[in-house]
Scaffold this active site. Sequence first.
Site, PDB file in Angstrom:
ATOM      1  N   GLY A   1     131.721 -51.833 -23.659  1.00  0.00           N
ATOM      2  CA  GLY A   1     130.881 -52.430 -22.601  1.00  0.00           C
ATOM      3  C   GLY A   1     130.992 -51.662 -21.302  1.00  0.00           C
ATOM      4  N   TYR A   2     130.425 -50.473 -21.265  1.00  0.00           N
ATOM      5  CA  TYR A   2     130.399 -49.668 -20.034  1.00  0.00           C
ATOM      6  C   TYR A   2     129.032 -49.809 -19.333  1.00  0.00           C
ATOM      7  CZ  TYR A   2     134.645 -46.725 -20.710  1.00  0.00           C
ATOM      8  OH  TYR A   2     135.922 -46.248 -20.831  1.00  0.00           O
TER       9      TYR A   2
ATOM     10  N   THR B   1     126.635 -50.659 -28.573  1.00  0.00           N
ATOM     11  CA  THR B   1     126.440 -50.312 -29.987  1.00  0.00           C
ATOM     12  C   THR B   1     127.171 -51.287 -30.906  1.00  0.00           C
ATOM     13  OG1 THR B   1     126.167 -47.999 -29.408  1.00  0.00           O
ATOM     14  CG2 THR B   1     126.730 -48.465 -31.699  1.00  0.00           C
TER      15      THR B   1
ATOM     16  N   GLU C   1     135.860 -39.513 -26.313  1.00  0.00           N
ATOM     17  CA  GLU C   1     134.584 -39.833 -26.962  1.00  0.00           C
ATOM     18  C   GLU C   1     133.777 -38.563 -27.193  1.00  0.00           C
ATOM     19  OE1 GLU C   1     132.164 -42.550 -24.673  1.00  0.00           O
ATOM     20  OE2 GLU C   1     130.471 -42.415 -26.066  1.00  0.00           O
TER      21      GLU C   1
HETATM   22  C1  FAD Z   1     121.835 -45.243 -28.971  1.00  0.00           C
HETATM   23  C2  FAD Z   1     122.701 -45.427 -27.773  1.00  0.00           C
HETATM   24  C3  FAD Z   1     123.923 -46.039 -27.912  1.00  0.00           C
HETATM   25  C4  FAD Z   1     124.721 -46.289 -26.792  1.00  0.00           C
HETATM   26  N1  FAD Z   1     125.880 -46.973 -26.949  1.00  0.00           N
HETATM   27  C5  FAD Z   1     126.568 -47.360 -25.855  1.00  0.00           C
HETATM   28  C6  FAD Z   1     127.703 -48.229 -25.985  1.00  0.00           C
HETATM   29  O1  FAD Z   1     128.105 -48.614 -27.091  1.00  0.00           O
HETATM   30  N2  FAD Z   1     128.324 -48.642 -24.859  1.00  0.00           N
HETATM   31  C7  FAD Z   1     127.930 -48.230 -23.609  1.00  0.00           C
HETATM   32  O2  FAD Z   1     128.567 -48.625 -22.635  1.00  0.00           O
HETATM   33  N3  FAD Z   1     126.856 -47.417 -23.451  1.00  0.00           N
HETATM   34  C8  FAD Z   1     126.167 -46.976 -24.545  1.00  0.00           C
HETATM   35  N4  FAD Z   1     125.059 -46.181 -24.397  1.00  0.00           N
HETATM   36  C9  FAD Z   1     124.597 -45.875 -23.043  1.00  0.00           C
HETATM   37  C10 FAD Z   1     124.690 -44.437 -22.643  1.00  0.00           C
HETATM   38  O3  FAD Z   1     126.014 -44.080 -22.313  1.00  0.00           O
HETATM   39  C11 FAD Z   1     123.725 -44.240 -21.445  1.00  0.00           C
HETATM   40  O4  FAD Z   1     122.416 -44.413 -21.958  1.00  0.00           O
HETATM   41  C12 FAD Z   1     123.869 -42.907 -20.805  1.00  0.00           C
HETATM   42  O5  FAD Z   1     125.070 -42.833 -20.082  1.00  0.00           O
HETATM   43  C13 FAD Z   1     122.692 -42.610 -19.844  1.00  0.00           C
HETATM   44  O6  FAD Z   1     122.517 -43.651 -18.934  1.00  0.00           O
HETATM   45  P1  FAD Z   1     121.083 -44.330 -18.712  1.00  0.00           P
HETATM   46  O7  FAD Z   1     120.522 -44.690 -20.046  1.00  0.00           O
HETATM   47  O8  FAD Z   1     121.259 -45.423 -17.717  1.00  0.00           O
HETATM   48  O9  FAD Z   1     120.146 -43.204 -18.108  1.00  0.00           O
HETATM   49  P2  FAD Z   1     120.100 -42.742 -16.594  1.00  0.00           P
HETATM   50  O10 FAD Z   1     121.464 -42.583 -16.055  1.00  0.00           O
HETATM   51  O11 FAD Z   1     119.167 -43.623 -15.845  1.00  0.00           O
HETATM   52  O12 FAD Z   1     119.455 -41.299 -16.742  1.00  0.00           O
HETATM   53  C14 FAD Z   1     118.051 -41.101 -16.972  1.00  0.00           C
HETATM   54  C15 FAD Z   1     117.807 -39.594 -17.054  1.00  0.00           C
HETATM   55  O13 FAD Z   1     118.169 -38.945 -15.807  1.00  0.00           O
HETATM   56  C16 FAD Z   1     119.124 -37.918 -16.032  1.00  0.00           C
HETATM   57  N5  FAD Z   1     120.091 -37.903 -14.931  1.00  0.00           N
HETATM   58  C17 FAD Z   1     120.715 -38.983 -14.376  1.00  0.00           C
HETATM   59  N6  FAD Z   1     121.538 -38.577 -13.394  1.00  0.00           N
HETATM   60  C18 FAD Z   1     121.463 -37.226 -13.334  1.00  0.00           C
HETATM   61  C19 FAD Z   1     122.099 -36.221 -12.536  1.00  0.00           C
HETATM   62  N7  FAD Z   1     123.011 -36.535 -11.609  1.00  0.00           N
HETATM   63  N8  FAD Z   1     121.787 -34.913 -12.770  1.00  0.00           N
HETATM   64  C20 FAD Z   1     120.891 -34.574 -13.725  1.00  0.00           C
HETATM   65  N9  FAD Z   1     120.247 -35.493 -14.506  1.00  0.00           N
HETATM   66  C21 FAD Z   1     120.534 -36.778 -14.314  1.00  0.00           C
HETATM   67  C22 FAD Z   1     119.812 -38.298 -17.346  1.00  0.00           C
HETATM   68  O14 FAD Z   1     120.343 -37.166 -17.999  1.00  0.00           O
HETATM   69  C23 FAD Z   1     118.654 -38.906 -18.132  1.00  0.00           C
HETATM   70  O15 FAD Z   1     117.906 -37.901 -18.731  1.00  0.00           O
HETATM   71  C24 FAD Z   1     124.280 -45.872 -25.503  1.00  0.00           C
HETATM   72  C25 FAD Z   1     123.041 -45.219 -25.370  1.00  0.00           C
HETATM   73  C26 FAD Z   1     122.259 -45.008 -26.481  1.00  0.00           C
HETATM   74  C27 FAD Z   1     120.930 -44.319 -26.285  1.00  0.00           C
END
Ligand code: FAD
Length: 398
Positions: free
Chosen positions: A126-127, A160, A244
């Site tokens: 839960g991050y 997940t 991870e």
């Molecule tokens: C299938 C799947 C399973 C997952 N499972 C888990 C889980 O079990 N637990 C959990 O806690 N999380 C989970 N996640 C979450 C995952 O860690 C996040 O989706 C990821 O960290 C990106 O965050 P966001 O989706 O909020 O995108 P955002 O942070 O909003 O980013 C959107 C876009 O902007 C880009 N971006 C953002 N900031 C910057 C920057 N500073 N410089 C350049 N580019 C940037 C990103 O690369 C991305 O392309 C999962 C995600 C997916 C898709």
Amino acid sequence: MNLEFTPEENAFRDEVRDFIANNYPQNIGTRGVQDEMSPEDMAAWHKILGQKGWSVPAWPTEYGGTGWTPTQRYIWSEENARMNTVMPLPFGVSMVGPVIYTFGSDEQKAEYLPGIRSGNVWWCQGYSEPGAGSDLASLKTTAVRDGDDYILNGQKTWTTLAQHADWGFFLCRTDPDAPKPQMGISFILVDMKSPGIEVRPIKLIDGGHEVNEVWLTDVRVPAANLIGEENKGWTYAKFLLAHERSGIAGVARSKRGVEQLKEIAAAEMLDGKPLIEDMGFATKISQLEIDLSALEITELRTLAGEQAGKGPGPESSLLKVKGTEIQQRLTELTLEAVGYYGTPDFRSFPDDGSNDFPIGPDYAHHAAPTYFNMRKTSIYGGSNEIQRNIITKMILGL
Ligand SMILES: Cc1cc2nc3c(=O)[nH]c(=O)nc-3n(C[C@H](O)[C@H](O)[C@H](O)COP(=O)(O)OP(=O)(O)OC[C@H]3O[C@@H](n4cnc5c(N)ncnc54)[C@H](O)[C@@H]3O)c2cc1C
């Protein structure tokens, strides 16, 4: 750096190969298409490995690790990839387990590590939150101290397989007034059966139910479930993320994927000839193999570093970026190879009997869902753009 395996390492490979051949359950479904696997199937191999004492190879031996060298662990993952086994999920084994044995109290180690080793306790992470993914430190879920408990409120997302989880590890804000957002976060273990937790499914484009929203409303959690010190959770969270990422490269699985792709390309025809004889397609496979070999050597160099006592560092970002790009190209080429057999995904159609005729050869049926599913790999574990930022700063020193 010596890339040759020693006679002892080759003997170890034989032992592992025999063990998998003799003990891997034959009747479980295919990983990657989560909807087709029951939670029991997903945990089956983990439980067998737990009994053998092989479920947490990378852990220190005092906590149940095997004491294998990094090279032996590499051989272990290669052999599992070769047999396409469903490996233990990472949330317990590679994520919260190392955090607990490194930063947890003796009571916490005694309480939580056995269930992770045995595979009997399912964990989720839960991050992420709707407004906190890449910018994780801006997370808003709160944990407010109330006597011997914390009261949790907020929303997590993309969690997940939380629908099967017994326990979750959550990042929560415990000090909203900290001078920096990173300084007000705590790492808390939460019983997923606690009143006030609601797990809502997120349906993905591959048709599967792999991720969820987790809503927390006045969830009461014993303060004893805090890992380490209050407001130091960011340190533990970062430690976990390096672990991870290093597993995400998936070199051994991609090597097997390339072999499968070649078999498919040999079976599919283009203009009266096997697709693999088409110069354009063969070039794409060759390029992929070259990149995969380069990645494998980089991974082996990282392993050599680990053998010399260096833990996972910023190199894990590099392995994650290249490894996931290769995984995605592999699914793109597989989809290209199976052509129209790859679409549509019949599982997303109503179950009225009209969809029980998947056309084409067996190998084509998972091509489209797998292609869609693997889009996630460049996002999770910290997106590839964020990994490039880390590489620029930590490795290139820019
Ligand atoms: C299938 C799947 C399973 C997952 N499972 C888990 C889980 O079990 N637990 C959990 O806690 N999380 C989970 N996640 C979450 C995952 O860690 C996040 O989706 C990821 O960290 C990106 O965050 P966001 O989706 O909020 O995108 P955002 O942070 O909003 O980013 C959107 C876009 O902007 C880009 N971006 C953002 N900031 C910057 C920057 N500073 N410089 C350049 N580019 C940037 C990103 O690369 C991305 O392309 C999962 C995600 C997916 C898709």
